[in-house]
Design an enzyme around this catalytic site. Structure first.
Site, PDB file in Angstrom:
ATOM      1  N   GLU A  75       1.796   2.219  -3.564  1.00 23.32           N
ATOM      2  CA  GLU A  75       0.830   2.511  -4.163  1.00 23.32           C
ATOM      3  C   GLU A  75       0.709   4.080  -4.194  1.00 23.32           C
ATOM      4  OE1 GLU A  75      -3.357   3.671  -3.486  1.00 23.32           O
ATOM      5  OE2 GLU A  75      -3.510   1.703  -2.932  1.00 23.32           O
ATOM      6  N   HIS A  76       0.905   4.698  -2.790  1.00 20.50           N
ATOM      7  CA  HIS A  76       1.024   5.951  -2.623  1.00 20.50           C
ATOM      8  C   HIS A  76       2.057   6.476  -3.209  1.00 20.50           C
ATOM      9  CE1 HIS A  76      -1.668   7.180   0.897  1.00 20.50           C
ATOM     10  NE2 HIS A  76      -2.083   5.570   0.709  1.00 20.50           N
ATOM     11  N   GLU A 136      -3.763   7.947   8.071  1.00 22.58           N
ATOM     12  CA  GLU A 136      -4.927   7.091   7.167  1.00 22.58           C
ATOM     13  C   GLU A 136      -5.416   5.978   8.239  1.00 22.58           C
ATOM     14  OE1 GLU A 136      -5.965   4.754   3.031  1.00 22.58           O
ATOM     15  OE2 GLU A 136      -4.197   6.077   3.465  1.00 22.58           O
ATOM     16  N   HIS A 163       0.811  -1.211  -0.166  1.00 21.35           N
ATOM     17  CA  HIS A 163       0.023  -0.200  -0.076  1.00 21.35           C
ATOM     18  C   HIS A 163       0.837   1.179  -0.107  1.00 21.35           C
ATOM     19  CE1 HIS A 163      -2.298   3.100   2.232  1.00 21.35           C
ATOM     20  NE2 HIS A 163      -3.070   2.811   1.240  1.00 21.35           N
TER      21      HIS A 163
END
Length: 483
Positions: free
Chosen positions: A98-99, A175, A95
């Protein structure tokens, strides 16, 4: 999707393509330790009236779904790698990458990828699940080549700057706080997975454990990128008003120049047999108690052979597949012992799967009582079965979802990508509907009898605490955090 389902997508809902799962959302968790670099011939295969397929010499697959109703295109690149492939100590790295894929390449400054897509009149985003990571753009058809060039650039030329990473990892940690640590139901589902799975990587959250995020480095992300982001680990799906041959030419132009890589697949981490029920309690500030039951059940690996997985999907729909399905009709509307109840199952996964029952008890009902009442509804089906008329209603919902799905070019692209990344095939989509349609009342009763014993069960319960008045409210997240 109901909030209490917590990121689990039913096959029917998946086929409707109404969710980007984080869930979530594949066959066979067992991969060989090493995979040789494939060098397939460059051939085009017409697989359906409106779907064409090409495999480049470097192993990248291109799947084109023609839909000429509007001059728009959904362009997606899927990498068959997700949190299931992570190792302890670096959870969340899939993840995190992905950022970072939006934070600049050798040609583009941080954030410029998104700005260029916006200037072209399109929208773009990405998502990471347990089983895959995907990037997409929705664009007017004449702009397809430009977004394809942008996507190809970051497949090989990403720059993971340590200063950009230092800023972005703080965004990711915030997040996690906002979406998990401050969300009691999310905490319960995280605890459920960590308890139900002793070995399988599904025990770890996609976003990662906070301690791992605090120790994750830019080098960890670079290593992940170098290991997995290769053409022979990617599938492009293009859906919309396009000519397949033109898409193939563009794919060859922008992606065909990249060399394949030797992919070292994750070692098998098979879940040992469970020998008794497991329980976990989560205490967190919340308004209401909550309980979720997870039963280990088989997944869907072969559409033509896995009868039990299909029957479990229909069982889920019988319990919670429409407005007046059994759980809501009995426990919420008639007996009023619950404020909310649900059932969910998705057999499409690379790893082990759970069939889940959950609910929020009404005043005067405890979580222990609701747990028994939820199980009693499955036991009622195991004892008395379901009628042909009830199944007919459920199957009508499944068929309708397939028809409605075809109204969206993006939904069609999602459906194709999820099936391919999960070890199934887009060729199975229509066959899956046929097989679900053929499930009998006897099959539904049989799986209700077979898979819902104590030895397959994990229960996670939320004990609500009063709100912490001294805790500051979480700050707003930057827009690009919502990837």
């Amino acid at each position: 999707m109901k909030s209490n389902v917590a990121n689990v997508i039913n096959i029917s809902r998946l086929l409707a393509a109404t969710a980007l799962v984080l869930a979530s959302t594949s066959a066979s968790a067992v991969q060989p330790d090493t995979a040789t670099v494939a060098q397939p011939a460059r051939t085009t295969v017409q697989t359906a009236e409106h779907i064409s397929e090409l495999t480049l010499k470097n192993g990248m697959r291109i799947i084109v779904n023609e839909d000429h109703r509007a001059p728009t295109v959904a362009h997606m690149v899927w990498y068959r790698v997700g949190s299931i492939d992570e190792r302890n100590g670096t959870t969340g790295v899939a993840h995190a990458l992905e950022h970072m894929m939006f934070k600049g390449t050798k040609k583009l400054a941080p954030g410029e990828f998104s700005r260029r897509v916006a200037q072209l009149g399109g929208r773009e985003n990405a998502f990471t699940s347990k089983d895959y990571t995907a990037y997409f753009q929705q664009i007017e058809k004449s702009r397809l080549e430009k977004v394809m060039a942008l996507e190809a650039d970051r497949m090989r030329n990403l720059v993971v700057d340590k200063n950009e990473f230092a800023k972005e990892i703080r965004v990711i940690m915030e997040e996690r706080r906002l979406r998990t640590d401050d969300q009691p139901v999310a905490l319960v589902h995280e605890a459920l997975n960590a308890t139900a799975f002793a070995v399988a990587p599904y025990r770890n959250p996609v976003i990662g454990w906070m301690d791992d995020l605090q120790h994750l480095t830019a080098e960890d992300v670079r290593d992940w990128y170098a290991q997995w982001y290769a053409p022979n680990n990617a599938t492009m799906v293009v859906s919309g008003d396009v000519d397949p041959q033109q898409v193939f030419k563009l794919a060859q132009k922008y992606f065909g120049k990249y060399e394949p890589m030797a992919l070292v697949r994750t070692r098998p981490q098979n879940e040992p047999p469970q020998t008794g029920p497991k329980r976990v309690v989560v205490k967190a500030p919340a308004e209401n108690p909550y309980v979720v039951l997870g039963f280990k059940v088989p997944g869907l690996h072969d559409v033509d052979k896995d009868d039990d997985a299909l029957a479990l999907e229909v069982l889920s729909a019988v319990l919670d597949g429409y407005d007046n399905a059994r759980l809501t009709a009995k426990l919420v509307r008639t007996d009023r012992v619950a404020n909310e109840v649900g059932a969910s199952y998705s057999g499409i996964a690379r790893g082990p799967v759970l069939f889940m029952l959950d609910g929020v008890p009404a005043a005067g009902t405890t979580t222990e009582q609701l747990e028994k009442l939820l199980r009693a509804e499955v036991e009622r089906i195991a004892r008395d079965g379901v009628s042909e008329e009830e199944l007919k209603r459920v199957k009508t919902q499944l068929i309708a979802s397939q028809i409605y799905k075809r109204d969206s070019v993006f939904g069609q692209a999602m459906e194709i990508g999820v099936m391919e990344m999960s070890g199934l095939s887009y060729k199975d989509i229509d066959r899956l509907i046929e097989r679900l349609r053929a499930v009998t009342p006897q099959q539904v009763q049989a799986v209700a009898q077979k898979y819902f014993g104590d030895d397959a069960l994990t229960v996670a319960t939320l004990v609500p605490l009063p709100p912490d008045r001294n805790k500051p409210a979480p700050g707003a997240l930057p827009a690009d955090t919502l990837r």
